[in-house]
Scaffold this motif. Structure first.
Motif, PDB file in Angstrom:
ATOM      1  N   TYR A  93       9.639   9.006  -2.513  1.00 52.58           N
ATOM      2  CA  TYR A  93      10.891   9.330  -3.209  1.00 52.58           C
ATOM      3  C   TYR A  93      10.898  10.790  -3.629  1.00 52.58           C
ATOM      4  O   TYR A  93      11.889  11.506  -3.464  1.00 52.58           O
ATOM      5  CB  TYR A  93      10.999   8.427  -4.435  1.00 52.58           C
ATOM      6  N   LEU A  94       9.776  11.231  -4.149  1.00 49.93           N
ATOM      7  CA  LEU A  94       9.651  12.614  -4.610  1.00 49.93           C
ATOM      8  C   LEU A  94       9.935  13.598  -3.474  1.00 49.93           C
ATOM      9  O   LEU A  94      10.680  14.566  -3.645  1.00 49.93           O
ATOM     10  CB  LEU A  94       8.240  12.828  -5.165  1.00 49.93           C
ATOM     11  N   LEU A  95       9.381  13.317  -2.301  1.00 49.20           N
ATOM     12  CA  LEU A  95       9.574  14.223  -1.165  1.00 49.20           C
ATOM     13  C   LEU A  95      11.015  14.212  -0.684  1.00 49.20           C
ATOM     14  O   LEU A  95      11.575  15.245  -0.322  1.00 49.20           O
ATOM     15  CB  LEU A  95       8.635  13.844  -0.009  1.00 49.20           C
ATOM     16  N   ARG A  96      11.628  13.025  -0.716  1.00 42.46           N
ATOM     17  CA  ARG A  96      13.019  12.940  -0.251  1.00 42.46           C
ATOM     18  C   ARG A  96      13.936  13.736  -1.158  1.00 42.46           C
ATOM     19  O   ARG A  96      14.831  14.451  -0.702  1.00 42.46           O
ATOM     20  CB  ARG A  96      13.467  11.471  -0.231  1.00 42.46           C
ATOM     21  N   VAL A  97      13.720  13.613  -2.459  1.00 40.41           N
ATOM     22  CA  VAL A  97      14.550  14.349  -3.410  1.00 40.41           C
ATOM     23  C   VAL A  97      14.271  15.842  -3.299  1.00 40.41           C
ATOM     24  O   VAL A  97      15.182  16.670  -3.254  1.00 40.41           O
ATOM     25  CB  VAL A  97      14.281  13.844  -4.847  1.00 40.41           C
ATOM     26  N   PHE A  98      12.987  16.160  -3.198  1.00 38.15           N
ATOM     27  CA  PHE A  98      12.603  17.562  -3.141  1.00 38.15           C
ATOM     28  C   PHE A  98      13.183  18.249  -1.903  1.00 38.15           C
ATOM     29  O   PHE A  98      13.576  19.420  -1.952  1.00 38.15           O
ATOM     30  CB  PHE A  98      11.077  17.670  -3.144  1.00 38.15           C
ATOM     31  N   SER A  99      13.254  17.504  -0.782  1.00 36.09           N
ATOM     32  CA  SER A  99      13.746  18.129   0.448  1.00 36.09           C
ATOM     33  C   SER A  99      15.187  18.625   0.263  1.00 36.09           C
ATOM     34  O   SER A  99      15.600  19.599   0.888  1.00 36.09           O
ATOM     35  CB  SER A  99      13.647  17.159   1.622  1.00 36.09           C
ATOM     36  N   TRP A 100      15.967  17.972  -0.621  1.00 38.82           N
ATOM     37  CA  TRP A 100      17.344  18.432  -0.857  1.00 38.82           C
ATOM     38  C   TRP A 100      17.379  19.757  -1.587  1.00 38.82           C
ATOM     39  O   TRP A 100      18.310  20.546  -1.422  1.00 38.82           O
ATOM     40  CB  TRP A 100      18.153  17.389  -1.607  1.00 38.82           C
ATOM     41  N   LYS A 101      16.358  19.987  -2.405  1.00 36.94           N
ATOM     42  CA  LYS A 101      16.287  21.281  -3.066  1.00 36.94           C
ATOM     43  C   LYS A 101      16.084  22.381  -2.011  1.00 36.94           C
ATOM     44  O   LYS A 101      16.652  23.464  -2.115  1.00 36.94           O
ATOM     45  CB  LYS A 101      15.133  21.273  -4.064  1.00 36.94           C
ATOM     46  N   LEU A 102      15.282  22.050  -1.003  1.00 38.77           N
ATOM     47  CA  LEU A 102      15.066  23.012   0.092  1.00 38.77           C
ATOM     48  C   LEU A 102      16.352  23.221   0.877  1.00 38.77           C
ATOM     49  O   LEU A 102      16.649  24.320   1.337  1.00 38.77           O
ATOM     50  CB  LEU A 102      13.964  22.520   1.028  1.00 38.77           C
ATOM     51  N   PHE A 125       0.847  -1.203   0.000  1.00 40.15           N
ATOM     52  CA  PHE A 125       0.000   0.000   0.000  1.00 40.15           C
ATOM     53  C   PHE A 125       0.882   1.253   0.000  1.00 40.15           C
ATOM     54  O   PHE A 125       0.668   2.181  -0.777  1.00 40.15           O
ATOM     55  CB  PHE A 125      -0.916   0.002   1.232  1.00 40.15           C
ATOM     56  N   THR A 126       1.893   1.250   0.869  1.00 39.87           N
ATOM     57  CA  THR A 126       2.779   2.413   0.970  1.00 39.87           C
ATOM     58  C   THR A 126       3.519   2.661  -0.335  1.00 39.87           C
ATOM     59  O   THR A 126       3.636   3.805  -0.779  1.00 39.87           O
ATOM     60  CB  THR A 126       3.830   2.192   2.072  1.00 39.87           C
ATOM     61  N   ILE A 127       4.044   1.567  -0.932  1.00 40.40           N
ATOM     62  CA  ILE A 127       4.797   1.729  -2.170  1.00 40.40           C
ATOM     63  C   ILE A 127       3.913   2.381  -3.226  1.00 40.40           C
ATOM     64  O   ILE A 127       4.289   3.352  -3.872  1.00 40.40           O
ATOM     65  CB  ILE A 127       5.306   0.357  -2.679  1.00 40.40           C
ATOM     66  N   SER A 128       2.712   1.854  -3.389  1.00 42.74           N
ATOM     67  CA  SER A 128       1.807   2.395  -4.407  1.00 42.74           C
ATOM     68  C   SER A 128       1.403   3.825  -4.073  1.00 42.74           C
ATOM     69  O   SER A 128       1.389   4.696  -4.940  1.00 42.74           O
ATOM     70  CB  SER A 128       0.563   1.506  -4.506  1.00 42.74           C
ATOM     71  N   PHE A 129       1.102   4.068  -2.817  1.00 38.86           N
ATOM     72  CA  PHE A 129       0.622   5.386  -2.381  1.00 38.86           C
ATOM     73  C   PHE A 129       1.666   6.472  -2.643  1.00 38.86           C
ATOM     74  O   PHE A 129       1.331   7.600  -2.986  1.00 38.86           O
ATOM     75  CB  PHE A 129       0.299   5.316  -0.882  1.00 38.86           C
ATOM     76  N   ASP A 130       2.949   6.131  -2.480  1.00 38.57           N
ATOM     77  CA  ASP A 130       4.019   7.124  -2.606  1.00 38.57           C
ATOM     78  C   ASP A 130       4.676   7.130  -3.984  1.00 38.57           C
ATOM     79  O   ASP A 130       5.555   7.935  -4.241  1.00 38.57           O
ATOM     80  CB  ASP A 130       5.120   6.852  -1.567  1.00 38.57           C
ATOM     81  N   GLU A 131       4.263   6.230  -4.876  1.00 38.15           N
ATOM     82  CA  GLU A 131       5.021   6.030  -6.108  1.00 38.15           C
ATOM     83  C   GLU A 131       4.799   7.175  -7.086  1.00 38.15           C
ATOM     84  O   GLU A 131       3.682   7.554  -7.394  1.00 38.15           O
ATOM     85  CB  GLU A 131       4.623   4.700  -6.746  1.00 38.15           C
ATOM     86  N   PHE A 132       5.883   7.682  -7.610  1.00 40.48           N
ATOM     87  CA  PHE A 132       5.794   8.805  -8.546  1.00 40.48           C
ATOM     88  C   PHE A 132       6.309   8.464  -9.940  1.00 40.48           C
ATOM     89  O   PHE A 132       5.669   8.782 -10.945  1.00 40.48           O
ATOM     90  CB  PHE A 132       6.571  10.001  -7.999  1.00 40.48           C
TER      91      PHE A 132
END
Lengths: 271, 288
Positions: B117-126, A200-207
C-alpha cells in the motif's frame, strides 16, 4: 450477431477496460522503470541506464535487518493465521453452529475497520497490559487482519469440497485425526498454500498497523517510510520497492492460480 | 460415551474458538478499551486517570477538528463514488464480455491490490510531484513551460490516489453481483422493446446494486481513517482526520484525545453509512 443483446458497445468497453488497467498499473511500473534511471530525480527525460541504485540498495545495512525482521514476522503470522483460518473454516462448513452468521460477521470486522483504528486500539491495549512494543506486537496486529483473509479463502474452498469423501473414510474406520491428514488436508492443499502465501504477502507489505505497533525493530515498509524523508535515498528506495513488487507479484500469482485450481465450479466467487 | 459424541457441535465450537478468542482479545477488547480511554484525562503526573468528557468537549470546541472530520467524510465520499464509477465499466466488461480467461482478467485487475500500500501511494507522489513524471514529461514534450503546481498536495490528489489504491475493493463486489444476474432478464427487457440505456438503468443496474453498495462501503469506511495518503500527497489542505489521530498518538502524545477523535470518527462514519444506505434505498425504489 456479435454477442448477446442488452450490452453496450463492446469495442468501447474493451477500450475503457484497457485504459483502466493502464491507470492501475502505470504508477506502480514507474518504480522499476526509474530504479534503472541514471539520475536522482524521477523525471523525464531519463538520463541513462544504471545498476547503481540496485547495488546501493543491496549494500544498505539497515535494509538487511529490516528484511529479516519482516520475514521473521510474516512467516509465523502466515502459519498461525492459516491454522486458525483452517480451523474456523472447517468449523463453519462442517458443523451447523448456532450463531454462525454472527461469527462470520465478527470475522469480517477487522477488514472493514480502518487499520488506523485497529492500530491505536492495539497500541493502547499493549500499553495497558505493560507489553513492550516489538516485532511480536506487530505480529499480533498482522494475525488479526490475516485470519479473516485466510478464513474466507479457505471457506470458499471448503464449501466446494465434497464432504462425502471424509464420511467415506470415517465409515471405513479411520479416526477423525487421520481422516483430516489423509483426506481433508491433501485435497484442500491448494487452498491452504494459497492462504499461506497471501497472508505472508499481507504481513510482509503491511505498513499502517506496523507503524503503530513496532518498537525499535523496523519492518521493511517502516524502513522504506523512514528512507522517504531523504531525497538522496529515493533511487535506492525505488530499487527496493521494485524488488518487493517483483516478489509480491510472483507470490500472489502462484497463490491465485493455486486457489482457483480445483475449485473450478465457477460460481463467480472471487474472494 | 465421550463428551465429543454426546455433543457433536462442541467440536465445531472448539475448532472455531481460537479464532474467536483472537477476535475478542485483539479486536473487541482493544476497541472497548479505546472507547474507555477516550473518557479519561490524566489528573496527576504519576499515571492517575479520572473519568471526564474533556476530550470530547475539546474536539467540538475546535472548529479545526470538526472541519477536518467533515472534510474526511467528504473526501472519502468522493473517493468511494470515483472508485465505483471508474470500476463499474471494467467489472461490467469482464462479467459480460470476457468469455475465456475470466480469471486471468480478474487476477490482472486485482494483482496490484496485493502489492505494498505504501508503495502504491508513494508512486503517485512521483507521478504528480512538482518535478514529477507528469510535469517533467509534459515539459519534455514542450506542452507546458512551467511545472503545474496544482496537481499535487491537494484534495484532488488524495481522491485520485485513493481511487487507485482501493480499486480492487470496488471491482470485486461489482463483478460478483453482475455475474449473478440472470442473463435472460436482460434479454427479456430487449425482447419487450427496451433500448440499451433503459435496459441498463432498469434491469442491470438495479440488479447489480448490492455489489455497488458493498463497493461504496468497502471503499468509504477504511479510507476515512487513512493517514498515509493525505500525508504523502495531500499537503496542508488535504489532511484528514486520520492525520489528527496519528498526531495525537505521536507528536502530541495525548492518547485519550486521540481515542476520543477515533470514537467520534467511528460513530460519525456509522451514521453517515446509515444515511447513505437509506438514500440509496430510496433512490432504488424511485428507479425501478
Amino acid at each position: 450477431m456479435s454477442g448477446p443483446p442488452g450490452k453496450f458497445n463492446i469495442g468501447w468497453l474493451r477500450g475503457y477496460t484497457v485504459v483502466y488497467l493502464i491507470f492501475i498499473y502505470l504508477p506502480i511500473l514507474l518504480l522499476p522503470i526509474f530504479s534503472f534511471n541514471d539520475g536522482i530525480y524521477v523525471a523525464f527525460p531519463m538520463s541513462g541506464f544504471t545498476f547503481q541504485w540496485w547495488a546501493e540498495m543491496v549494500s544498505q545495512p539497515g535494509m538487511h535487518k529490516a528484511l529479516w525482521n519482516s520475514i521473521a514476522v510474516a512467516v509465523p503470522v502466515s502459519l498461525i493465521s492459516t491454522i486458525l483460518g483452517m480451523m474456523g473454516a472447517k468449523a463453519l462448513t462442517s458443523y451447523p453452529l448456532y450463531g454462525a452468521r454472527a461469527l462470520t460477521g465478527m470475522f469480517t470486522l477487522p477488514l472493514v475497520t480502518p487499520f488506523l483504528i485497529l492500530g491505536i486500539a492495539l497500541l493502547i491495549t499493549f500499553k495497558n497490559y505493560g507489553i513492550n512494543l516489538s516485532l511480536f506486537t506487530v505480529g499480533v496486529g498482522h494475525v488479526l487482519i490475516c485470519v479473516p483473509f485466510s478464513l474466507f479463502v479457505l471457506l470458499s474452498r471448503l464449501e466446494s469440497f465434497d464432504r462425502s469423501l471424509e464420511e467415506a473414510a470415517l465409515d471405513l474406520g479411520e479416526t477423525p485425526w487421520i481422516v483430516f491428514w489423509r483426506v481433508t488436508f491433501p485435497i484442500n492443499m491448494p487452498g491452504i498454500v494459497a492462504s499461506l502465501l497471501l497472508t505472508f504477502t499481507i504481513s510482509f507489505d503491511e505498513f499502517l498497523l506496523a507503524f503503530f505497533l513496532t518498537g525499535d525493530a523496523s519492518t521493511l515498509p517502516i524502513f522504506i517510510w523512514s528512507q522517504l524523508r531523504f531525497p538522496v535515498k529515493l533511487p535506492s528506495v525505488l530499487a527496493l520497492g521494485s524488488a518487493i513488487l517483483v516478489v509480491t507479484v510472483f507470490i500472489v500469482v502462484v497463490a491465485e492460480l493455486l486457489r482457483r485450481k480445483g475449485s473450478t465450479r465457477s460460481t463467480g466467487k472471487v474472494i | 460415551m465421550s463428551l465429543w459424541t454426546r455433543f457433536p457441535l462442541l467440536k465445531g465450537y472448539a475448532l472455531v474458538s481460537p479464532a474467536v478468542l483472537l477476535m475478542v482479545l485483539a479486536l473487541i477488547s482493544p476497541l472497548l478499551l479505546l472507547v474507555g480511554i477516550s473518557f479519561t484525562v490524566e489528573t496527576g503526573s504519576n499515571d492517575e486517570w479520572a473519568f471526564s468528557l474533556a476530550n470530547y468537549e475539546f474536539f467540538f470546541e475546535k472548529s479545526h477538528y470538526v472541519n477536518s472530520l467533515g472534510r474526511s467524510i467528504l473526501i472519502s465520499t468522493m473517493v468511494a463514488c470515483a472508485t465505483v464509477l471508474l470500476a463499474y465499466p471494467a467489472a461490467y466488461f469482464i462479467a459480460f464480455h470476457v468469455q475465456q480467461n475470466k480469471m486471468l482478467w480478474l487476477i490482472m485487475i486485482t494483482l496490484p491490490f496485493w502489492t505494498s500500500y505504501l508503495l502504491r501511494v508513494f508512486s503517485w507522489k512521483l507521478v504528480l510531484g512538482y518535478n514529477g513524471v507528469v510535469n517533467s514529461g509534459l515539459m519534455w514534450l514542450e506542452l507546458i513551460k512551467q511545472p503545474l503546481d496544482y496537481i499535487l498536495y491537494n484534495t484532488n490528489a488524495v481522491v485520485l490516489t485513493l481511487a487507485h489504491a482501493w480499486a480492487a475493493f470496488a471491482i470485486l463486489p461489482i463483478y460478483v453481483s453482475l455475474q449473478k444476474i440472470d442473463k435472460s432478464l436482460i434479454e427479456a427487457a430487449y425482447d419487450l422493446g427496451e433500448n440499451r440505456f433503459r435496459t441498463f438503468m432498469r434491469v442491470t443496474l438495479p440488479l447489480s446494486m448490492p455489489g455497488v453498495v458493498a463497493a461504496l462501503l468497502l471503499v468509504f469506511i477504511p479510507t476515512v481513517g487513512d493517514y498515509v495518503t493525505p500525508k504523502l500527497v495531500g499537503g496542508p489542505k488535504g489532511l484528514m482526520i486520520g492525520n489528527l489521530i496519528q498526531a495525537a498518538f505521536g507528536r502530541l502524545d495525548n492518547w485519550p484525545l486521540g481515542a476520543a477523535i477515533s470514537v467520534i470518527s467511528m460513530v460519525t462514519v456509522t451514521l453517515v453509512v446509515c444515511l447513505y444506505l437509506y438514500g440509496i434505498d430510496r433512490a432504488r425504489r424511485l428507479m425501478v
